[in-house]
Design a protein around this motif. Sequence first.
Motif, PDB file in Angstrom:
ATOM      1  N   SER A 250     -24.708 -28.830  12.294  1.00  0.00           N
ATOM      2  CA  SER A 250     -25.077 -28.806  10.870  1.00  0.00           C
ATOM      3  C   SER A 250     -24.295 -27.742  10.117  1.00  0.00           C
ATOM      4  O   SER A 250     -23.675 -26.860  10.711  1.00  0.00           O
ATOM      5  CB  SER A 250     -26.569 -28.512  10.712  1.00  0.00           C
ATOM      6  OG  SER A 250     -27.325 -29.449  11.415  1.00  0.00           O
ATOM      7  N   LYS A 251     -24.373 -27.829   8.782  1.00  0.00           N
ATOM      8  CA  LYS A 251     -23.747 -26.800   7.938  1.00  0.00           C
ATOM      9  C   LYS A 251     -24.552 -25.508   8.071  1.00  0.00           C
ATOM     10  O   LYS A 251     -25.762 -25.551   8.318  1.00  0.00           O
ATOM     11  CB  LYS A 251     -23.785 -27.244   6.472  1.00  0.00           C
ATOM     12  CG  LYS A 251     -22.899 -28.419   6.166  1.00  0.00           C
ATOM     13  CD  LYS A 251     -22.627 -28.431   4.652  1.00  0.00           C
ATOM     14  CE  LYS A 251     -21.865 -29.670   4.270  1.00  0.00           C
ATOM     15  NZ  LYS A 251     -22.718 -30.713   3.684  1.00  0.00           N
ATOM     16  N   LYS A 252     -23.857 -24.380   7.826  1.00  0.00           N
ATOM     17  CA  LYS A 252     -24.514 -23.061   7.927  1.00  0.00           C
ATOM     18  C   LYS A 252     -25.740 -22.988   7.020  1.00  0.00           C
ATOM     19  O   LYS A 252     -26.782 -22.458   7.391  1.00  0.00           O
ATOM     20  CB  LYS A 252     -23.522 -21.968   7.500  1.00  0.00           C
ATOM     21  CG  LYS A 252     -22.654 -21.440   8.611  1.00  0.00           C
ATOM     22  CD  LYS A 252     -22.169 -20.012   8.278  1.00  0.00           C
ATOM     23  CE  LYS A 252     -21.286 -19.477   9.376  1.00  0.00           C
ATOM     24  NZ  LYS A 252     -19.904 -19.939   9.278  1.00  0.00           N
ATOM     25  N   GLU A 253     -25.598 -23.526   5.779  1.00  0.00           N
ATOM     26  CA  GLU A 253     -26.700 -23.428   4.800  1.00  0.00           C
ATOM     27  C   GLU A 253     -27.922 -24.203   5.304  1.00  0.00           C
ATOM     28  O   GLU A 253     -29.060 -23.786   5.102  1.00  0.00           O
ATOM     29  CB  GLU A 253     -26.321 -24.025   3.422  1.00  0.00           C
ATOM     30  CG  GLU A 253     -25.031 -23.527   2.825  1.00  0.00           C
ATOM     31  CD  GLU A 253     -23.826 -24.307   3.340  1.00  0.00           C
ATOM     32  OE1 GLU A 253     -23.141 -23.767   4.231  1.00  0.00           O
ATOM     33  OE2 GLU A 253     -23.566 -25.433   2.863  1.00  0.00           O
ATOM     34  N   THR A 254     -27.663 -25.347   5.943  1.00  0.00           N
ATOM     35  CA  THR A 254     -28.781 -26.152   6.453  1.00  0.00           C
ATOM     36  C   THR A 254     -29.541 -25.366   7.520  1.00  0.00           C
ATOM     37  O   THR A 254     -30.768 -25.289   7.512  1.00  0.00           O
ATOM     38  CB  THR A 254     -28.237 -27.461   7.078  1.00  0.00           C
ATOM     39  OG1 THR A 254     -27.366 -28.056   6.152  1.00  0.00           O
ATOM     40  CG2 THR A 254     -29.338 -28.412   7.467  1.00  0.00           C
ATOM     41  N   LEU A 255     -28.769 -24.792   8.437  1.00  0.00           N
ATOM     42  CA  LEU A 255     -29.389 -24.017   9.513  1.00  0.00           C
ATOM     43  C   LEU A 255     -30.207 -22.868   8.912  1.00  0.00           C
ATOM     44  O   LEU A 255     -31.356 -22.644   9.302  1.00  0.00           O
ATOM     45  CB  LEU A 255     -28.293 -23.482  10.449  1.00  0.00           C
ATOM     46  CG  LEU A 255     -28.775 -22.595  11.579  1.00  0.00           C
ATOM     47  CD1 LEU A 255     -29.572 -23.404  12.596  1.00  0.00           C
ATOM     48  CD2 LEU A 255     -27.598 -21.927  12.295  1.00  0.00           C
ATOM     49  N   GLN A 256     -29.598 -22.177   7.942  1.00  0.00           N
ATOM     50  CA  GLN A 256     -30.266 -21.030   7.325  1.00  0.00           C
ATOM     51  C   GLN A 256     -31.567 -21.456   6.641  1.00  0.00           C
ATOM     52  O   GLN A 256     -32.594 -20.787   6.758  1.00  0.00           O
ATOM     53  CB  GLN A 256     -29.313 -20.366   6.307  1.00  0.00           C
ATOM     54  CG  GLN A 256     -29.768 -18.971   5.866  1.00  0.00           C
ATOM     55  CD  GLN A 256     -29.937 -18.018   7.065  1.00  0.00           C
ATOM     56  OE1 GLN A 256     -29.036 -17.854   7.875  1.00  0.00           O
ATOM     57  NE2 GLN A 256     -31.125 -17.412   7.198  1.00  0.00           N
ATOM     58  N   ASP A 260     -35.121 -19.923   7.694  1.00  0.00           N
ATOM     59  CA  ASP A 260     -36.007 -19.243   6.737  1.00  0.00           C
ATOM     60  C   ASP A 260     -37.375 -19.913   6.728  1.00  0.00           C
ATOM     61  O   ASP A 260     -38.407 -19.237   6.725  1.00  0.00           O
ATOM     62  CB  ASP A 260     -35.403 -19.275   5.318  1.00  0.00           C
ATOM     63  CG  ASP A 260     -34.141 -18.413   5.224  1.00  0.00           C
ATOM     64  OD1 ASP A 260     -33.917 -17.594   6.151  1.00  0.00           O
ATOM     65  OD2 ASP A 260     -33.374 -18.571   4.253  1.00  0.00           O
ATOM     66  N   ALA A 261     -37.360 -21.258   6.723  1.00  0.00           N
ATOM     67  CA  ALA A 261     -38.633 -21.990   6.690  1.00  0.00           C
ATOM     68  C   ALA A 261     -39.458 -21.672   7.933  1.00  0.00           C
ATOM     69  O   ALA A 261     -40.682 -21.551   7.871  1.00  0.00           O
ATOM     70  CB  ALA A 261     -38.373 -23.487   6.577  1.00  0.00           C
ATOM     71  N   TYR A 262     -38.777 -21.543   9.082  1.00  0.00           N
ATOM     72  CA  TYR A 262     -39.507 -21.194  10.308  1.00  0.00           C
ATOM     73  C   TYR A 262     -40.092 -19.787  10.165  1.00  0.00           C
ATOM     74  O   TYR A 262     -41.271 -19.561  10.453  1.00  0.00           O
ATOM     75  CB  TYR A 262     -38.585 -21.264  11.537  1.00  0.00           C
ATOM     76  CG  TYR A 262     -39.361 -21.051  12.819  1.00  0.00           C
ATOM     77  CD1 TYR A 262     -39.988 -22.111  13.452  1.00  0.00           C
ATOM     78  CD2 TYR A 262     -39.516 -19.773  13.354  1.00  0.00           C
ATOM     79  CE1 TYR A 262     -40.756 -21.918  14.590  1.00  0.00           C
ATOM     80  CE2 TYR A 262     -40.275 -19.569  14.492  1.00  0.00           C
ATOM     81  CZ  TYR A 262     -40.882 -20.638  15.109  1.00  0.00           C
ATOM     82  OH  TYR A 262     -41.652 -20.443  16.243  1.00  0.00           O
ATOM     83  N   ILE A 267     -42.050 -24.336   7.693  1.00  0.00           N
ATOM     84  CA  ILE A 267     -41.228 -25.415   8.276  1.00  0.00           C
ATOM     85  C   ILE A 267     -42.079 -26.661   8.548  1.00  0.00           C
ATOM     86  O   ILE A 267     -43.229 -26.565   8.975  1.00  0.00           O
ATOM     87  CB  ILE A 267     -40.515 -24.934   9.575  1.00  0.00           C
ATOM     88  CG1 ILE A 267     -39.457 -25.965  10.002  1.00  0.00           C
ATOM     89  CG2 ILE A 267     -41.517 -24.681  10.709  1.00  0.00           C
ATOM     90  CD1 ILE A 267     -38.430 -25.408  10.958  1.00  0.00           C
ATOM     91  N   ARG A 268     -41.478 -27.827   8.212  1.00  0.00           N
ATOM     92  CA  ARG A 268     -42.118 -29.095   8.603  1.00  0.00           C
ATOM     93  C   ARG A 268     -41.203 -29.726   9.632  1.00  0.00           C
ATOM     94  O   ARG A 268     -40.061 -30.097   9.320  1.00  0.00           O
ATOM     95  CB  ARG A 268     -42.279 -29.989   7.379  1.00  0.00           C
ATOM     96  CG  ARG A 268     -43.427 -29.457   6.499  1.00  0.00           C
ATOM     97  CD  ARG A 268     -43.340 -29.896   5.089  1.00  0.00           C
ATOM     98  NE  ARG A 268     -43.077 -31.318   4.955  1.00  0.00           N
ATOM     99  CZ  ARG A 268     -43.448 -32.042   3.905  1.00  0.00           C
ATOM    100  NH1 ARG A 268     -44.108 -31.467   2.925  1.00  0.00           N
ATOM    101  NH2 ARG A 268     -43.139 -33.309   3.824  1.00  0.00           N
TER     102      ARG A 268
END
Length: 334
Positions: A250-256, A260-262, A267-268
Motif C-alpha cells: 500500500s501507499k505510505k499514507e494508507t498505512l499511516q 493512526d486509526a489502530y 480502526i474498523r
Amino acid sequence: MKQRVLSGVRSTGNLHLGNYFGAIKNFLEMQENYECYFFIANLHALTTHPDPELLKKSVRATLVEYIACGLDPEKSTIYVQSDLPEISELYALLNMLAYKGELEKCTSFKEKIKKHKENINAGLLTYPVLMAADILIHRAHKVPVGKDQEQHLEMTRNFALRFNHLYGVNFFPEPEAFDMSGHLVKIPGLDGSGKMGKSESEGNAIFLREDADLIRKKVMRAKTDTGPTQPNQQKPDEIKNLFTLMNLVSKKETLQFFEDAYNNCTIRYGDFKKQLAEDIIQFTNPFKEKISALENDTKYINNIAESGAEKARVSAAKTLDAVHEIMGLKSIWK
Ligand code: AMP
C-alpha cells in the motif's frame, strides 16, 4: 570479477507474496550487478512424491512466473535443477561429509517429520545437502533467500568449510544468505501463523496469479481480534501480520491512516481488510497480465530453459571436474 549469486524456488505450486518479497525482489535487483544463477528446484519438490505430470506443470508455471516477475534470461542464467545432473552428483559426494546428527537437528526437518509422519524419507533428512550442492555447484558467494533459509545456509557453509579443511584446499567460498535491505525477511500469512507458505493452511498464501475475487475472499477471512481498547496498544500477531502486508503493497499514507486509526482505537477491521485486498490486487495485476501472455509463448519459455541449462552446465561441470580432482576421483590409472 563479479560475485556469483545463486537462488531458487521449489516447484511445488505457484509463486506467492512471500516468495516475491523474500526472494524474487532481490533477484531482480541483483541481476543488474552480479553473475546470477536462478533455478527451479524440482528435485527438492520430490520429497513429497508429487504426481509427475503435475510436477512438470509446476516447473513450467514457476518459469513463466519468474519471467513475468522480471527475471531476464539475458542478464541471469535461469534453469531447471534436474537439467543439471552435476548437482545430483555433487549432492552424493557432499553426503559423505554430512553427519546424521546435524541433519536430524535441522529445524525444517524436525517440523516436516512432525507434519508428515507417514513419509520421513532420506531425501527429507538430506535436504540441506542438496541445497548445499545447488549453491556450491556454482561456487556462489551470495544467496538471496527469506529468513526461513538461514539455518540451511549455515549448514552449507559448514559443508563447504569441512570440504576445504578435509582436502586441504581453499576451493569453496562460504556463501551467505542475503537480502538487499540488509536483513532477511519473513512475510507472514493470512491465517495468523508466522509465515506465508504454499503448504500452510488453505487461505494462508496469496499467489501472484490469484484471481481478484479470491484475494478479496482470503483477506476478508483473515483472522483478526476484537479490536484495540487502549490507545497505542501493542498489536497481536495476526493484526501485526496484516499491517506488515499493507506496508509491502500500500501507499505510505494508507498505512499511516490505519496505523493512526489502530492507535486511537477507531480502526474498523472490515475497512482495513477491504483496503488491503484492493492494494494487493493492484500490486499483483501487472504480474497476472504478463503471466497470461507468457503462458501461450511455449517456444520462448522452452528456449529460456534450454539455453539456461546449457549455460549453467558449463559452470557446474567446471566445479565438478575440480571436485573430482581434489577428492581423488580422477586420473586413477595413470
Ligand atoms: P520455497 O517456496 O519454500 O521454495 O521458497 C523459495 C524462496 O522464497 C526461499 O528463498 C524462501 O526463503 C522464500 N520464501 C518462501 N516463503 C517466504 C516467506 N513467507 N517470507 C519470506 N521468504 C519466503
